[in-house]
Structures are given as C-alpha cells and as structure tokens.
Design a protein around this motif. Structure first.
Motif, mmCIF file in Angstrom:
data_model
loop_
_atom_site.group_PDB
_atom_site.id
_atom_site.type_symbol
_atom_site.label_atom_id
_atom_site.label_comp_id
_atom_site.label_asym_id
_atom_site.label_seq_id
_atom_site.Cartn_x
_atom_site.Cartn_y
_atom_site.Cartn_z
ATOM 1 N N ILE A 87 11.421 -8.790 9.273
ATOM 2 C CA ILE A 87 11.014 -9.396 7.995
ATOM 3 C C ILE A 87 9.854 -10.368 8.212
ATOM 4 C CG2 ILE A 87 11.764 -11.009 6.200
ATOM 5 C CD1 ILE A 87 14.497 -9.618 6.259
ATOM 6 N N ASP A 88 9.955 -11.172 9.283
ATOM 7 C CA ASP A 88 8.861 -12.096 9.589
ATOM 8 C C ASP A 88 7.569 -11.332 9.871
ATOM 9 O OD1 ASP A 88 10.567 -14.223 9.264
ATOM 10 O OD2 ASP A 88 11.037 -14.404 11.412
ATOM 11 N N ARG A 89 7.673 -10.228 10.615
ATOM 12 C CA ARG A 89 6.483 -9.434 10.918
ATOM 13 C C ARG A 89 5.889 -8.802 9.659
ATOM 14 N NH1 ARG A 89 5.407 -7.683 16.185
ATOM 15 N NH2 ARG A 89 3.593 -6.737 15.144
ATOM 16 N N LEU A 90 6.765 -8.379 8.741
ATOM 17 C CA LEU A 90 6.280 -7.779 7.491
ATOM 18 C C LEU A 90 5.507 -8.792 6.648
ATOM 19 C CD1 LEU A 90 9.319 -5.549 6.436
ATOM 20 C CD2 LEU A 90 7.041 -4.762 7.074
ATOM 21 N N TYR A 91 6.000 -10.055 6.634
ATOM 22 C CA TYR A 91 5.269 -11.090 5.907
ATOM 23 C C TYR A 91 3.880 -11.311 6.527
ATOM 24 C CZ TYR A 91 9.058 -12.599 2.836
ATOM 25 O OH TYR A 91 10.015 -12.663 1.846
ATOM 26 N N GLU A 92 3.815 -11.212 7.860
ATOM 27 C CA GLU A 92 2.523 -11.362 8.525
ATOM 28 C C GLU A 92 1.587 -10.213 8.174
ATOM 29 O OE1 GLU A 92 3.209 -11.693 12.681
ATOM 30 O OE2 GLU A 92 4.451 -13.496 12.530
ATOM 31 N N GLU A 93 2.150 -8.983 8.121
ATOM 32 C CA GLU A 93 1.331 -7.809 7.826
ATOM 33 C C GLU A 93 0.822 -7.812 6.390
ATOM 34 O OE1 GLU A 93 0.168 -5.616 9.827
ATOM 35 O OE2 GLU A 93 1.246 -6.340 11.597
ATOM 36 N N MET A 94 1.581 -8.423 5.489
ATOM 37 C CA MET A 94 1.132 -8.478 4.101
ATOM 38 C C MET A 94 -0.160 -9.280 3.969
ATOM 39 S SD MET A 94 4.663 -8.934 1.929
ATOM 40 C CE MET A 94 3.826 -8.849 0.355
ATOM 41 N N ALA A 95 -0.360 -10.216 4.887
ATOM 42 C CA ALA A 95 -1.590 -11.005 4.847
ATOM 43 C C ALA A 95 -2.754 -10.279 5.523
ATOM 44 C CB ALA A 95 -1.366 -12.355 5.531
ATOM 45 N N GLY A 96 -2.462 -9.224 6.263
ATOM 46 C CA GLY A 96 -3.513 -8.474 6.934
ATOM 47 C C GLY A 96 -3.983 -7.301 6.095
ATOM 48 N N ASP A 97 -4.775 -6.425 6.723
ATOM 49 C CA ASP A 97 -5.319 -5.267 6.002
ATOM 50 C C ASP A 97 -4.965 -3.936 6.649
ATOM 51 O OD1 ASP A 97 -6.753 -5.527 8.298
ATOM 52 O OD2 ASP A 97 -8.736 -5.669 7.341
ATOM 53 N N LYS A 98 -4.049 -3.943 7.631
ATOM 54 C CA LYS A 98 -3.675 -2.700 8.300
ATOM 55 C C LYS A 98 -2.784 -1.838 7.427
ATOM 56 C CE LYS A 98 -1.794 -0.836 12.614
ATOM 57 N NZ LYS A 98 -1.222 -1.148 13.942
ATOM 58 N N TYR A 99 -1.826 -2.464 6.732
ATOM 59 C CA TYR A 99 -0.902 -1.743 5.854
ATOM 60 C C TYR A 99 -1.058 -2.261 4.425
ATOM 61 C CZ TYR A 99 1.243 -0.635 10.356
ATOM 62 O OH TYR A 99 1.458 -0.216 11.638
ATOM 63 N N SER A 100 -0.780 -1.372 3.459
ATOM 64 C CA SER A 100 -0.942 -1.757 2.066
ATOM 65 C C SER A 100 0.142 -2.752 1.660
ATOM 66 C CB SER A 100 -0.871 -0.520 1.161
ATOM 67 O OG SER A 100 0.428 0.045 1.187
ATOM 68 N N THR A 101 -0.209 -3.597 0.715
ATOM 69 C CA THR A 101 0.745 -4.592 0.225
ATOM 70 C C THR A 101 1.956 -3.929 -0.414
ATOM 71 O OG1 THR A 101 -1.090 -6.103 -0.191
ATOM 72 C CG2 THR A 101 0.998 -6.591 -1.278
ATOM 73 N N GLU A 102 1.702 -2.790 -1.133
ATOM 74 C CA GLU A 102 2.813 -2.092 -1.786
ATOM 75 C C GLU A 102 3.815 -1.571 -0.768
ATOM 76 O OE1 GLU A 102 -0.327 -1.526 -2.291
ATOM 77 O OE2 GLU A 102 -0.759 -1.957 -4.399
ATOM 78 N N ALA A 103 3.318 -1.000 0.335
ATOM 79 C CA ALA A 103 4.213 -0.468 1.365
ATOM 80 C C ALA A 103 4.996 -1.587 2.020
ATOM 81 C CB ALA A 103 3.405 0.305 2.403
#
Length: 690
Positions: free
Chosen positions: A596-612
C-alpha cells in the motif's frame, strides 16, 4: 480380440491427439486426429477398420448430436433458426442437384442418380468440426449459432436425399413427388417423435426425483441410454432418427430443475461423464475417418483404367461446386434477410461479404458424408455392379479433406483473432466466467459447508461488481503489469523479513521457527503465482521457472526435516498449525501495508496510471480490512482453512469454465490465456478477494 485391440488403439490415438493439439495449435484437433488415423491404418499391428454405417450412426452420431443439441444456446438458435433451416434444407437440396448435374456433365460415365447421391452425401456439415472452428478464428455468436444450428438439422435432409437418390440408381426410377412427400414425413415425423419422447423423459426424471428415487448411477445410465433409444425408436417407425435425437436434445431440461445437494452432485457428475464421453466419441469419429480414407481411396487410385489426374481434377471441381453453392446461398440469405431493428433488407458491404466467406468455409464435410458413401450397395436391381462405386467414395473422401483443410487454414485468415483483446470485451468475458463459477459453487452448497462457501460466493460477487465498474475505465494490460509489480514488492518484503529473521534469531526458538516457516510458505505462494502469470517463454524464463521450483522443493524439504527432527529430539516445542497460520496472516498484513505504501508512492510518479493504482489500492485495502476484522483468528483457523480449501476448488472451477468456453469456441486462445492469468493472479493471495 481384434475388436478389443482396435478399441485400445483408437483410445490411445485420441489421448495422443489431445497432447499434440497443444503443441500445434494452428492445426485443428479434427485434422490432427485424421492424420493419426491415417498413420494408424498403415501400421501392421493395427487391425483393419471396417465400418458398419448403421452402427456408426447410432453409436457415435446419435449421442454426439444429442449432446450438441442439449448444450447449444437455445436463444441464439431461435434467433437464427430461419437461416439455419435454410442452410440445412434448402442448401442441402441445392448442393445435391448442383453436384449431381455438374459431375454427370464432366464425367458422363457416372450415372445422374449416383451423382445426385454423392451431392446429397456432401450436404451435411460436420457438427464436431464446426464446434472446434472458433478456437483460432474469430466467429461472432450469430455465425457460430447458425453453423451449429445447421449442423444439427442438415443430417436428416442429407440422409433422406441420399436414400432416394440411391433408390433411383438401383431401380432406374425417381419419383420427385414421392420423394418430397417421404422427406416431409421423415423430417416432421422425426421432430414430433423427439418432442414426445423428450417431454416424457422430462416428466419421468422429474417424477423420480420428486419421490427421492433418483441416484447418481441410475440418472446417468438412463441419460446415456436416452439418445440410443430415440434413434432406434424413430428408425423403427420409419422417421428420421437423427432429427428425433436433435429435437429431444433441444427439449430436455430435467438436469436444469430440482434443488438440493444431491441434485447438484448428480448434475456435476453427469456433466463430467458427458464431457469425457463427448471428447472420446468426437476423437474416435475422426480417428476412424482417417483410418478409413486410405482404403476407401486406394481402389480407385490403383485402378489402371482410370486416370489419377481425372480423379484429382474431379475432386477439385466437386469441391469448388460445393463451396461456390454455399457461398452464393449464404450471400443470398444475407441479402434477403431483413434487419431485426429496421425491418429493411441491407446491402452487401465488405463486412457482410466477409461474413459470407466465414459461413462458407465454416461448413466442412466429415464423417456423416463418408458413412453415407459406404452404404452404397455393390450391385443394382439387375445384379450388375453399382456403377463407379469406388470412384464416388474416392471423390467424397477427397472433398472431405479439402473442406476440412480450407476450414482450418482459411478461416483464421478470413476471420482472424485479434492480437490484443479489447478491454471491454475481456472484462465482459471475465464477468461471464465469474458468473458461471458462482452458479457452480452455489450448486455445491450444503447446510454443512454453507459457512465456508458463502464468503467465496460473496467474493466472486464483489469481483463481478468491480469488473462492471471497471469496464472502459483503463487499459487492463497496464493494470495487470501493476499487479505483477505489486507481487514483486510482496516478494521483496517477505524475502527481506526472512533474511532478517535468519540473520538475527528471535529469543524464543519456537517463535523463530514459526516466523521462518510462515515466511517460506507465503514466499512459495507468491512465487507459484508469478511463475504462472509471467508472459515470457524463452529459455531464460524456463531456467528461472525450474530454479524457482527447485528452491520451493528445497524449502519444503527443510520444513519437513525440521519438524521430524524436532519430533525425534523433542528439544523444542512442535509448531502448532494454527499458530503458523496466525503468523502467516500477520506477515501477510505487514506485506499488504508495505505494498500500500509503495502504491501511494507510484501514484505520485508517471510509470503507472493513477486509475490503475487507485483500483489496486482499493483491492489491497479490502484484503487488509478483512484480515484485521477477524475477532479470533486462532479459534477460527479451522473454518478459514475450510474456506481456503473451497476457494482453491473455486479457482479450479473457474479454470474449468475457461477451458470449456475455449473448447466450445466461445472465446479465443488469446482470451483464454488472459483469463487464466487473471485466475493465477487472484490465487496468489489467500484473502485477496475478501
């Protein structure tokens, strides 16, 4: 003894064909089985095959058509009934006439009545081959429904037409009026006989069930007996046995009625028995076809009085006539059929011409044709030899091969499968798979297992709801990539925790062993699903898979050895299974928090879409909440293990539904692979769906 040996060889060939088809997916299973039959016919230790056409019809074709009629989509059949009957009756008669007159014209030595008999035999399409066409070709539901409906009804028209043509060839007299009248009697009479027997069968089975007399054994034996009774009874009163079997199969509904665990178990066993029987009979039919073709064609091929070039040329001409007649007939039907919404006839667009081509190549000839040709008598009424009997059988065998090859290799070109599946389409298919799985699990519910199965059904219902909301929101490929990344994060966390535990042992040795065993169990579970869901199939990936399996085996061996050693030495308390389970779930919760912590970090990046990221984050939050909400995990460990057992069973049902849909041509090979990957992804986390 020879018959028993023959049965064993044929069964062995059928089993071999199921394996070979997985390695050569571009070649349809019927073609593989025909080739195996040809090879078997050339082996010295395999007995010679002799076909009794009447026995063949009742032993193989009757149960196969009954099952095909029973399992067909009734609503789709009703929608396409006019087109199916047009092909089954109108096209069959037109093909009979066209082939007869063309063959007689190009080869006058063949009598017109005999040529008409060949045309009639080439009318029926092969129901077994038709059902396997959708695996590599992208047939619409309407196209598949029309082809299956045609294959159910055209056997009767072909058989009746053939019988009248042969009678004319034997006696030299052909009464058109009498032929039409007898055809109508046979066709309508067969349908009425099947309807009456089907209604009686429904009443009988439901009455037996209501009195509590039904058992699994008696039900299955009676159901297997039914198609043979139908065929033999109809033929005995002079109507079409094939059509009676089809009509009854469409009407039978006793396996859809009744409630309770006993009925559910009986239906499950019945489905399994019919599934095995269907595959065995289908395979046997094509193996026998391959074994019969060489002998059927050898006599004409080695006849010095007939040019082999003439034989091959005649096969091509007849095949061309059959294909051309089918294309013209289908095109005319498409042009004349009115639109269901507007009620107007539509013009032939490029897409509709392509549909006509699909329907043309989707009607290969098969075993019915060859079995009819073998019923041609050797002599006519005057005692003379039946003219051109061997040559007619040779031509029929050649046309069968040509149409099967064209169906196998041209259909994927005319109606290719999409390289990538549309997200909405794959999600809709996933919803259908989940719905069927829920229905299967509901049938297996009893008062004793209700507490364990209901949470699973609830989890599937939630998955269906999420998929319905997800349709059209984002690319599923991107979401699956993120899921795999999340599993890698879980693996990293568990591996790091295992290494830390080994490097810095806990004070309590029992806690130490439980921590190690729990980490290793969870790690094995994650790695197993990763091995199933990886797309690459190169040599490096295979080496990685083998190494992973070896490491899992090594960890399991160490666990068993540690338990045995502790039990022998008794130098430390034995780890309780419930305690190990609790420890595993605690580590799982920590791993979920890490993801969950990693997903919050990825939401701020551009590698994966926010929706996913948001959708996957919601799934992990649900899993975490469900784990933490259990009041007493130790005392409920037995129930949870029971839930997990049924959950694994549900995944097996889901995979079985996917395989059934693929074998029935409802989904493509690419879609089946994607759906299987989804199942393996879901199975990585024992509580992912709760």
């Amino acid at each position: 003894m020879q018959i028993f040996e023959m049965v064993l060889y044929i069964i062995a060939a059928v089993v071999l064909s199921s394996f070979l088809s997985r390695f050569i997916p571009k070649v349809s299973t019927p073609l593989v089985q025909i080739l195996l039959g040809i090879v078997a016919s050339q082996l010295s230790f395999v007995p010679d095959m002799e076909l009794d056409p009447e026995l063949f019809m009742v032993l193989f074709i009757a149960p196969l058509l009954y099952l095909e009629a029973h399992d067909i989509d009734k609503s789709q059949l009703i929608k396409s009934l006019k087109l199916s009957l047009s092909l089954a009756i109108g096209l069959a008669v037109a093909t009979m006439v066209a082939v007869g007159f063309v063959l007689h014209a190009i080869w006058p030595v063949v009598p017109l009545a005999a040529a008409l008999a060949l045309g009639a035999a080439l009318g029926p399409t092969d129901a077994v081959a038709v059902s396997s066409l959708g695996k590599e070709a992208s047939l619409t539901q309407r196209q598949a429904g029309i082809l299956k409906g045609e294959s159910l009804f055209n056997d009767a028209s072909g058989i009746v037409g053939f019988q009248f043509a042969i009678a004319a060839a034997l006696t030299g007299v052909f009464e058109v009026g009498q032929a039409v009248g007898e055809f109508a009697i046979s066709f309508v009479g067969g349908a009425l006989f099947g309807i009456v027997v089907g209604m009686l069968a429904n009443w009988l089975f439901e009455t037996i069930r209501s009195f509590g007399w039904e058992t699994t054994t008696t039900r299955i034996l009676m159901e297997l007996f039914l198609p043979f009774l139908l065929y033999l009874g109809a033929e005995a009163i002079g109507v079409s046995g094939i059509l009676s079997v089809v009509a009854a199969g469409l009407l039978i509904r006793f396996d859809r009625t009744g409630i309770g665990p006993n009925v559910a178990r009986t239906n499950i066993v019945s489905s399994s028995v019919w599934s095995v029987l269907s595959f065995s009979l289908n395979g046997t039919v094509f193996i026998m076809l391959g074994m019969l073709l060489p002998d059927a064609m050898e006599a004409s091929w080695e006849d010095p009085g007939i040019s082999n070039f003439t034989l091959l040329g005649t096969i091509l001409v007849v095949a061309l006539v059959v294909i051309a007649m089918r294309f013209l007939w289908v095109s005319a039907m498409l042009r004349l059929t009115r639109d269901q919404k507007t009620g107007k006839r539509r013009k032939m667009t490029k897409e509709r011409w392509r549909s006509a081509a699909v329907m043309t190549f989707g009607g290969p000839k098969g075993t019915i044709t060859l079995s009819l040709m073998f019923t041609i008598p050797y002599t006519v009424a005057s005692g003379a030899w039946f003219p051109m009997r061997d040559e007619l059988i040779f031509i029929a065998g050649g046309v069968i091969v040509v149409t099967l090859v064209l169906a196998n290799f041209l259909l994927p070109i005319v109606a290719p499968n999409k390289a990538t599946d549309d997200s909405n389409e794959i999600n809709e298919i996933s919803i259908e798979v989940l719905r069927r799985t829920v229905e299967e699990m509901a049938e297996r519910t009893t008062p004793e297992n209700r507490g364990a199965i209901m949470p699973i059904i609830d989890s599937y219902t939630k998955r269906i709801t999420r998929l319905k909301h997800r349709i059209g929101e984002f690319d599923p490929a991107s979401f699956q990539e993120l899921q795999l990344a999340a599993f890698d994060w879980e693996k990293e966390y568990v591996k790091h925790r295992l290494a830390e535990t080994k490097a810095h042992p806990l004070e309590n040795k029992k806690d130490q062993e439980q921590e190690i065993e729990a980490c290793e169990r969870l790690l094995d579970q994650i790695m197993k699903s990763l091995r199933h869901t990886m797309k690459d199939h190169d040599s490096d990936h295979m080496v990685w898979m083998i190494k992973g399996r070896m490491r899992a085996l090594q960890r399991h061996t160490v666990q068993v050895t540690r338990r045995v050693t502790n039990k022998i030495r008794r130098d430390s308390p034995l780890a309780n299974e419930d305690e190990v389970y609790v420890r595993t779930r605690a580590i799982q919760i920590d791993a979920i928090d890490y993801v969950i912590d990693r997903l919050y970090e990825e939401m701020a990046g551009d590698k994966y879409s926010t929706e996913a990221c948001s959708s996957l984050l919601l799934d992990y939050r649900r899993a975490e909440a469900s784990l933490k909400s259990r009041p007493d995990v130790v005392n409920s460990a037995q129930l949870v293990r029971q839930i997990e057992d049924y959950k694994r069973e549900s995944y097996g049902i889901e995979l079985g539904v996917i395989q059934d849909m693929y074998e029935n041509g409802d989904i493509t090979r690419a879609q089946s692979r994607a759906l299987r990957r989804n199942v393996y992804i879901m199975s990585v986390d024992a509580d992912a769906s709760f």
